[in-house]
Each structure stands twice: as C-alpha cells, then as structure tokens.
Design an enzyme around this catalytic site. Structure first.
Site, PDB file in Angstrom:
ATOM      1  N   HIS A 361       0.798  -1.199   0.000  1.00 61.18           N
ATOM      2  CA  HIS A 361       0.000   0.000   0.000  1.00 61.18           C
ATOM      3  C   HIS A 361       0.844   1.270   0.000  1.00 61.18           C
ATOM      4  CE1 HIS A 361      -2.981   2.812   1.870  1.00 61.18           C
ATOM      5  NE2 HIS A 361      -3.238   2.683   0.598  1.00 61.18           N
ATOM      6  N   ARG A 468      -8.279   1.461  -9.892  1.00 60.84           N
ATOM      7  CA  ARG A 468      -8.095   0.267  -9.052  1.00 60.84           C
ATOM      8  C   ARG A 468      -8.924   0.433  -7.780  1.00 60.84           C
ATOM      9  NH1 ARG A 468      -2.336   0.663 -11.132  1.00 60.84           N
ATOM     10  NH2 ARG A 468      -1.865  -1.361 -12.033  1.00 60.84           N
ATOM     11  N   ARG A 504     -12.532  -0.808 -12.248  1.00 60.84           N
ATOM     12  CA  ARG A 504     -12.338  -2.253 -12.157  1.00 60.84           C
ATOM     13  C   ARG A 504     -12.975  -2.759 -10.866  1.00 60.84           C
ATOM     14  NH1 ARG A 504      -6.319  -4.508 -12.179  1.00 60.84           N
ATOM     15  NH2 ARG A 504      -6.227  -3.620 -10.096  1.00 60.84           N
ATOM     16  N   GLU A 602      -5.485 -10.809 -18.715  1.00 65.87           N
ATOM     17  CA  GLU A 602      -4.237 -10.806 -17.942  1.00 65.87           C
ATOM     18  C   GLU A 602      -3.771 -12.191 -17.542  1.00 65.87           C
ATOM     19  OE1 GLU A 602      -4.621  -8.282 -14.491  1.00 65.87           O
ATOM     20  OE2 GLU A 602      -6.627  -8.978 -14.041  1.00 65.87           O
ATOM     21  N   ASN A 625       0.944  -6.413 -16.754  1.00 65.91           N
ATOM     22  CA  ASN A 625       1.744  -6.771 -15.567  1.00 65.91           C
ATOM     23  C   ASN A 625       1.506  -8.227 -15.203  1.00 65.91           C
ATOM     24  OD1 ASN A 625       2.102  -4.031 -15.615  1.00 65.91           O
ATOM     25  ND2 ASN A 625       0.770  -3.613 -13.880  1.00 65.91           N
ATOM     26  N   ASP A 626       0.238  -8.573 -15.096  1.00 70.16           N
ATOM     27  CA  ASP A 626      -0.069  -9.963 -14.758  1.00 70.16           C
ATOM     28  C   ASP A 626       0.144 -10.886 -15.942  1.00 70.16           C
ATOM     29  OD1 ASP A 626      -0.728 -10.277 -12.024  1.00 70.16           O
ATOM     30  OD2 ASP A 626      -2.479  -9.009 -12.357  1.00 70.16           O
ATOM     31  N   ARG A 636       5.809 -11.473 -10.266  1.00 71.04           N
ATOM     32  CA  ARG A 636       6.157 -10.080 -10.557  1.00 71.04           C
ATOM     33  C   ARG A 636       6.795  -9.364  -9.373  1.00 71.04           C
ATOM     34  NH1 ARG A 636       0.057  -7.546 -11.390  1.00 71.04           N
ATOM     35  NH2 ARG A 636       0.776  -5.586 -10.530  1.00 71.04           N
ATOM     36  N   CYS A 673      -3.560  -1.543 -20.059  1.00 71.76           N
ATOM     37  CA  CYS A 673      -3.494  -0.739 -18.831  1.00 71.76           C
ATOM     38  C   CYS A 673      -2.385  -1.197 -17.892  1.00 71.76           C
ATOM     39  CB  CYS A 673      -4.833  -0.717 -18.107  1.00 71.76           C
ATOM     40  SG  CYS A 673      -5.383  -2.336 -17.589  1.00 71.76           S
TER      41      CYS A 673
END
Ligand code: PEP
Ligand code: MG
Length: 757
Positions: A361, A468, A504, A602, A625-626, A636, A673
C-alpha cells in the site's frame, strides 16, 4: 552433521562483518571436517582473480595478498568446471600451481568446491590435508552444502559493496537492489522510521553527548531495577525459592559489573544509549543461544526481556523526536501509510524499505505522490543508513550509499534533466497523442487514490483506463459501505467527466490483501484472486456495482471492468449480476444507462479466449503486468527472478498481437493498462499493434504523449515488424532503445538512466 551445519550457519550469519564471517567459516569447517586446512578464495571485483580471503591452516600473511588468475591452478579449475574437484594428491595434478607464500607444501589431499550464486561462480571453498587420501562422499556433500550457504553471504556482501572494500582501498559506492516502487531519482539524508519498543529496530547512531547518554541509561536502569525488585516482592509466596532466585539473577545482570558496564563501555565508544543497549543485548542473546545446555539456552529469553524493559524506559523518558532533514530519504524495514502521513510531505524526497512489494500500500501511495521509491531491498542494513547521504534510484530499483562524487554528480544531472524534461512537456497537456502523420490514440491514466485525480488532470488525461477500486478498500479497516463507495466513485467520475472512467471491480488476492479480509494461501497468485473472490461473494460485488451505478447518475461516463477473468462463464456470471444491480438501482429511481462492461486480459487462458470474450463484452483491456507474470511463470514481485520478468519477451508480444486481432474481428475496442503502456518505447509498439487506448501512471503520461507526437506511425510499425521477428526479449528491449535513440527520443527513455552505476 545437520546440527553442526545449523550451528555454523547461525554463527556465520550473525557475524558483524564479512571478514569475521569468512574467518569463522574457515575455522568451523576445518574443525568440523577434521582437516588441516580450510581456505576461502573469492573473485575480486574485477572478476579476473581469485583472492585468498580467509584460511585456517595456511600462512596468515598470505590472506588478502595471494591471488590466482581465473584459469590458474586447481582453484581456477574448480571455477571453470563449476564442480567439485576431489584429489588424493594435488601435487600430481597437471593444473596444480605451487604458491610458496601460502606454505601449502605439506598438504596433499585436496577438495575444492565452487561457491555459486544464480549460476555465477563467486569463489572457491577448499579443504586440504597432509596425508594423501580421497575425501569421502559425505565430506564432499558437507562442503557443497556449506558452500551453498557461503554463497548467500558472499552475494550479499558483493551486492552491498562490503566485498569491494576488502580487496581494494578505493572508496566504492554501495548498491542495494530492490524493487522499483515509484520511478524517479532523489538524493538526501536517510531518516529511519522504526517502531517503538522493538530492540531489533533500534538504529546505529552516534551519541551527540556521551555523558548525557550514560546518565539516561543509568536512570533507566534504576527504574528497571526497582521494577524487577517490585516484581520479586509480589512473587514472594507464590513462587518457590528457585524461581525467586531468577529475580536476583536479573538484578545481577543489570549490575555495572555485568550488562550495565558493557553498555556504558559501548556508549563511551560513541554509540547512543539505545544502540549500545541493542549491541550488548544481541551479543548476549547470541552467546546463550549457541550453548549446548538447554537451560542456558533458555536464558537468552531473560536477556531479551531485560533488554526490552531497559529500552522501554529509555524511550519513554526520551521522547522519540525525529528531525526530518530538508531532503529526507525515509528508511524503514516496513513503512506503513500512516507512518508516511506523519512526516512533513514536502521534506520527503525518496523512500527505501527492506520489505514490501510494488503493490504494497505504501508503494501505491508513494506513486500517487510521485516520490521516488524502492521497496523490498533484501538485507538492507537500515540501521546503518540512518543519517547518511543516500541516493534513491527508483528507475532501476536500488538504493546507493557512499556514492563517489562522480556518481552523485551523474544523479544530480538525472534529477535536473528529469525536472527540465517534465517542465518542457507541460505544453503537451492540451495536445492530442497523435503521430506526425496524423494517427491518434487515447492516452488515459491509472488511478486509485484521490491524489491521482489532480496529477492526472494537470497532465491532460483523456479519462481513466483503470481505476483500481481495491485501493480505497485497502486504506480502510473494514469494507466501505455502499454510501461511502458511491461518494468515492462519484468524485472520480465527476473529476474526469465527460471522459470515460473505467472502474475495475475489486481485485484482491495475490499480493493485494485487505487487512480485514485475510486470505491465507500457499500460492496466492494462482489462488483466490480478482473475479474469483467477488463471484464467490456476490454480496460484496453487488454493493460495489450498485455504488458505481448510482455514482454515475447524470454523468454517464462509467465503464465497468472485470479482473483476472479466465473463462467465459465468469464474464457471463458477472454481467448477469451487473445487469441485476442495474435493474435494482433503476427500480429505486436512479436514471442511469447500462454501462459498457469489459474484461481484463491478464492470464494466458484469456488470450486464447479473447475472441469468445470479445463477443460477449463491450471492450477488452490487457493487463500486461499480470499477463507477463503468468505467461513467463515469473512472480512479478520476486527479486530472485526479476531479471526474467520482461514484457518484451516474444511470447508476450505475440500474445498481444493475438488479442488485438481477436478484438478487431469482433469490432470491439481494446486497450492496455499495464506498465507497458507507460513506457515510451513499448507504447509506440502497442500503438503500432493497433490498440485503441493506453492507460498509465500519471507520471508517464506526458512522456508517452511526447514520444507519439515525435514519430510517424510508419516508424512504429516498422519497429513492431522488426521486433516480432526476434526471438529474445533482452535483444528486443535493447533494440527498441537503440531505435528510439536514433530517432531522437533518447531523452524519454527512463530505463536508459536506470543503467547508471
Ligand atoms: C495488470 O495486471 O497489468 C494490471 C493493470 O493490474 P494490476 O497491476 O492492478 O494487477
Ligand atoms: Mg492485474
């Protein structure tokens, strides 16, 4: 053997420095194996010579002086062959090289094993014996096991520069590699944030006033002694005489002839009281823990307890006043968002932590605030970094201490260049992302926190490609209510209207945990994540979707996106729930149209289902990313395999082409994205593939826009065709950089800068 091994490892790992660790290891291995010699040779910083770094049995004067070339002698052979060499008589081997300075004349039996780390040879560990004999299988296995342990110690020393200082007198910068949390560079003074009442977290600091530190310690000791006495009194009658005696032991330990005296001696050496206390207590704990006698081993707990009591007293009287320098680099094992918020924002120039991941976070908040950040720096000696001048390289993901003046100067230039670059790009704010020959693409932002809104609008974002929603969930201590969510979502929708905002649905699991909804799994990235969680909890999903729909009333710019979809039925089930939520809110009087619903691509399964998915939904968006993580089977967030994580891998590029084609056949828009969309080079390639929108971190928006506006689409298409014919991700990445440089876009390359140092 196992017990001996455990003890050696424990002892070596707690050695205060590399030299002591190597000496200890040589001594312990020689004793454990009953040999006459144990030596450790390590490759020097040039990588050309093995230097004798420690030895038990060879002449002490040779240590640090004797060295061999990488192809010389038996040591060189072990390194070249990357396997053990076990010889009854070393003298008889054709590669044997006699080194007179070491005094190895009498030793015939030789066993050498390579010290390997990540496939690279770091050194050679050797045992030798007078009598000619072959070492047996179990001895060889023991040495191989010890060597594997040694490799971690050496690799760490190498990474942190401790090794450099052993084989050269030149000052060397120390590099601590971690994970890039927020791009950018910063130079400043380290300020350690450490939790109270935790002895292990106390940093090394110099005593500003030695006498004042001694008197603080003495008054803390007086208070602890009287507490212990009072405890003893209270226990009288309830405990037997033996247990009673423990209080006496405690009091004696605190005596000036015992712990207190040692702590004061450390303060007199220049340590502040809390640091001196930590050093002394640690030493005693280690000594007790290594004892064979179980009773004595248990005494470590008593020392730890006493240490904590004295620390609590020291900290309670001596309020932890932290002063933040003008240019503060915040340091900590883990920095929570609350800790971050307590620090004057304008003074934080960079952040570095030993724990945490890109998605922790704090890293998300740091990105939202644009503070260069490096997280997950394994083995970062935070306690020694306090008060030092440090450089945060958030492009590459490393922290640098003891920088040479040249290196510092290079970073000063980078910081200045970055500032100029961004200032120069400001004028692009109102301009479209359009190539010189008139091809346009939408550039959008990824958001999550309120702070993202202003930064995105300042840079002229054409909407939000990924909001997000888990982030507002993460900053709370319970699920936000429908009303709370509605308010948060409305702010996003309103800020960007009339541009679209792609929300999302909750994407938790993997490495994104909610403190109040713990998910314990062996393998979280392949577990209960994203849509899998929310379809199992329709009550959470429905509340969220209802909040989104209600928030969009009168704005009509909402799009809903589903994360981690692997199968068509997940999309259908989610669509069904969204439709139900829409009917509900309409029945309740909200005048909202049914929003477009899309899925994220993803996971590899979704790539091959892209066409089937595109038939059912309104848009696709690729989460690179995923997708990179799952296609390449590379976590990752795992530093061990970070060098394998490459979105330019041909498998990723061909998967992307496949998705664009699937969407085109179904005439559905498709965007990207993931981070790939935010890098100028890959953004051009994605544009050439035919993606209709790119969504990225606000910090990258103007750079990507600039890259697009400075080329023709023909340049991007040619580059795409060239890289699609290549079969190596590393080569592709270097080739893209080269072509960007040639096209005059070198100033926009972030990772070019990251190559520094
Ligand atoms: C992605 O996976 O590429 C993505 C954009 O989602 P996140 O980084 O939030 O997992
Ligand atoms: Mg993702």
């Amino acid at each position: 053997m196992l017990d001996t091994l455990r003890r050696i490892v424990q002892e070596v790992n707690s050695a205060p420095d590399l030299k002591t660790a190597l000496d200890l290891m040589a001594r312990r291995v020689r004793d454990a194996m009953g040999t006459e010699v144990c030596s450790i040779y390590l490759l020097d910083s040039s990588g050309h010579r093995y230097v004798l770094m420690a030895s038990e049995g060879l002449k002490k004067e040779a240590v640090g002086r004797v060295s061999l070339g990488v192809a010389e002698g038996l040591i060189g052979q072990v390194g070249l062959r990357e396997e053990p060499i076990n010889l009854e008589d070393a003298f008889a081997h054709p590669k044997f090289l006699y080194l007179a300075e070491t005094g190895e004349d009498p030793f015939h039996a030789f066993l050498g094993v390579p010290v390997m780390h990540h496939g690279r040879v770091l050194g050679v560990l050797v045992v030798q014996q007078r009598d000619a004999r072959r070492f047996d299988q179990s001895e060889e296995a023991f040495l191989v096991t010890i060597s594997a342990q040694l490799s971690a110690v050496v690799a760490h020393a190498r990474a942190t520069g401790a090794l450099g200082s052993l084989d050269t007198n030149e000052p060397t910068a120390r590099f601590y590699d971690g994970v890039a949390g927020c791009p950018g560079a910063a130079i400043g003074t380290g300020v350690l944030l450490f939790p109270p009442a935790d002895l292990a977290s106390v940093p090394d600091r110099e005593a500003a006033d030695i006498d004042a530190e001694v008197s603080q310690l003495e008054s803390a000791l007086i208070r602890v002694r009287s507490d212990v006495r009072a405890l003893g009194e209270r226990a009288r009658g309830r405990l037997g005489p033996e247990e009673q005696a423990l209080f006496e032991v405690y009091l004696r330990m605190l005596d000036k002839h015992a712990l207190a005296g040692e702590i004061i001696a450390r303060i007199r050496e220049g340590h502040w009281a809390q640091g001196a206390l930590r050093i002394v207590i640690d030493e005693h704990i280690r000594n007790f823990e290594m004892m064979d006698d179980a009773y004595l081993r248990e005494r470590a707990a008593d020392v730890r307890d006493l240490g904590r009591r004295v620390l609590a007293e020291l900290q309670s009287r001596n309020r932890r006043e932290i002063t933040f320098a003008e240019n503060t680099i915040l340091l900590g094992d883990e920095i929570t968002t609350t800790m971050l918020m307590e620090v004057p924002q304008e003074r934080i120039k960079g952040i570095a932590t030993s724990q945490g991941s890109r998605n922790s976070h704090m890293a998300i908040v740091a990105r939202a605030m644009g503070i260069p950040t490096v997280v997950g720096i394994h083995g970062l000696p935070v306690k020694q970094m306090d008060g030092r001048e440090l450089i945060v390289d958030g492009f590459r993901g490393r922290l640098i201490s003891d920088a040479t003046p040249e290196l510092k100067h290079q970073f000063e230039e980078i910081i200045a260049e970055e500032k100029d670059l961004l200032a120069g790009l400001e004028k692009l704010r109102e301009q479209p992302a359009e190539t010189e020959d008139g091809v346009r693409i939408q550039v959008q932002v990824n958001t999550g926190l309120m702070t993202d809104i202003s930064r995105s609008l300042e840079r002229g974002a054409e909407g939000v490609g990924l909001y997000r929603t888990e982030i507002p969930f993460m900053v709370r201590d319970r699920f936000p209510s429908e009303e709370e969510q509605c308010r948060i979502y409305r702010e996003q929708l309103q800020a960007f209207a009339p541009h679209p905002v792609t929300m999302r649905t909750l994407d938790i699991g993997g490495d994104k945990a909610l403190p109040y909804f713990p998910i314990q799994e062996e393998n979280p990235f392949l577990g209960w994540r994203g849509i899998r969680v929310t379809l199992d909890h329709p009550e959470i999903f429905m509340v969220q979707v209802r909040a989104m729909l209600r928030a969009s009333e009168g704005l009509d710019n909402l799009r809903i996106m589903l994360p981690m979809v692997t199968s068509v039925f997940e999309a259908e089930e989610a669509q069904h729930l969204i439709h139900r939520a829409w009917l509900e809110v309409r029945d309740e009087g909200a005048d909202v149209p049914m929003p477009p619903v899309g899925v994220m691509i993803e996971v590899p399964a979704a790539v091959y289902q892209a066409r089937a998915l595109a038939q059912r939904v309104d848009f696709l968006s690729v989460g690179t990313n995923d997708l990179t993580q799952y296609l390449l089977a590379v976590d990752r967030n795992n530093r061990q395999v970070a060098s394998l994580y490459n979105s330019y891998h041909p498998a990723v590029l061909h998967a992307l082409v496949h998705v664009v084609e699937a969407a085109r056949e179904e005439k559905k828009p498709v965007s990207v994205c993931g981070e790939m969309a935010g890098e100028p080079g890959s953004a051009l390639i994605l544009m050439a593939m035919g993606f209709s929108a790119l969504s990225m971190n606000a910090s990258n928006l103007l750079k990507v826009k600039a890259a697009i506006r400075r080329v023709k689409i023909t340049f991007a298409r040619k580059l795409l065709n060239e890289v699609l014919a290549m079969d190596n991700g590393e080569v592709i990445s270097a080739y893209v950089d080269l072509q960007m440089e040639k096209a005059g876009l070198g100033d926009l390359l972030q990772h070019r800068r990251a190559k520094l140092g």
